[in-house]
Design an enzyme around this catalytic site. Structure first.
Site, mmCIF file in Angstrom:
data_model
loop_
_atom_site.group_PDB
_atom_site.id
_atom_site.type_symbol
_atom_site.label_atom_id
_atom_site.label_comp_id
_atom_site.label_asym_id
_atom_site.label_seq_id
_atom_site.Cartn_x
_atom_site.Cartn_y
_atom_site.Cartn_z
ATOM 1 N N CYS A 62 -7.856 -7.343 0.306
ATOM 2 C CA CYS A 62 -8.285 -8.680 -1.047
ATOM 3 C C CYS A 62 -6.612 -9.457 -1.272
ATOM 4 O O CYS A 62 -7.602 -10.645 -0.927
ATOM 5 C CB CYS A 62 -8.435 -8.319 -2.105
ATOM 6 S SG CYS A 62 -10.173 -6.776 -1.989
ATOM 7 N N ARG B 213 -17.694 -7.301 0.505
ATOM 8 C CA ARG B 213 -17.225 -9.146 0.726
ATOM 9 C C ARG B 213 -18.405 -9.703 1.328
ATOM 10 O O ARG B 213 -18.480 -9.964 2.756
ATOM 11 C CB ARG B 213 -15.791 -8.245 1.968
ATOM 12 C CG ARG B 213 -14.833 -8.045 1.276
ATOM 13 C CD ARG B 213 -13.509 -7.265 2.765
ATOM 14 N NE ARG B 213 -12.300 -6.591 2.348
ATOM 15 C CZ ARG B 213 -11.320 -6.697 1.881
ATOM 16 N NH1 ARG B 213 -11.731 -7.328 1.117
ATOM 17 N NH2 ARG B 213 -10.896 -5.442 1.399
#
Length: 210
Positions: free
Chosen positions: A45, A122
């Protein structure tokens, strides 16, 4: 039901690192790329958010606002933003939604139970100025996205809208685009006689947009 391409993006109110927003009032007359990540202070991330941050000027040039999200508190977001800035010099200068109650994640189908019940996958939503969802990407928790592809897809959508064309495989700015195929015999005959387009065959023809 999860939002689909062509749907109006579901409205919501949320706290972000840039203050409270109401999505229907956010980024008026602009495109929005809204993306979720599983968690703050995690390695993949961090690389992704840094990618959005370092290329923010390219999104700005395409009249597009960035909007991040994860199921973390506003305090975790702020701590992560500052941690990354201190360690790498990269500043996440765009709003990140603090979605602790998972309201927005559930609204947009970012929570997919077979992947995780507590972390958003995601996801990337491309939303046009009329708040219509134009493209959706989903990636699992363990595979990062491709920033070049996100920018390419955004520019392809905008170029298609502007010129009324479609984009072939691997299209990028400067490449020829596909013109709509004929819908009648008269249009077919006109296409065959048209030397201004590159004809692969009568139904597949390209033209330069320059």
């Amino acid at each position: 039901m999860m939002p689909r391409i062509g749907d109006i993006a579901p409205d919501f109110v949320a706290n972000t690192t840039k203050g409270k927003i109401k999505f229907s009032d956010f980024a008026k007359d602009k495109w929005v790329v809204m993306f979720s990540h599983p968690a703050d202070f995690t390695p993949v991330c961090t690389t992704e958010m840094s990618g959005f941050a370092t290329r923010k000027s390219e999104f700005d040039a395409l009249n597009t606002e960035l909007l991040g999200l994860s199921i973390d508190s506003i305090h975790a977001h702020l701590g992560w933003v500052q941690n990354v800035r201190e360690n790498t010099g990269v500043y996440f200068d765009f709003p990140i939604i603090a979605d602790l109650d998972m309201k927005v994640s559930k609204l947009y189908g970012m929570l997919q139970p077979n992947e995780s019940e507590t972390a958003a996958v995601r996801a990337v939503f491309f939303i046009d100025p009329k708040k219509k969802i134009r493209l959706i990407m989903y990636y699992p928790l363990n595979v990062g996205r491709n920033m070049d592809e996100i920018l390419r897809a955004l520019e392809a959508l905008q170029t298609s809208d502007k010129h009324g064309v479609a984009m072939p495989l691997d299209w990028k700015k400067g490449d020829k685009a596909i013109v709509p195929p004929p819908k009648s015999l008269d249009e077919l005959n006109a296409r065959l006689a048209d030397d201004s387009v590159e004809k692969v065959t009568w139904y597949l023809a390209k033209k330069s947009l320059n």
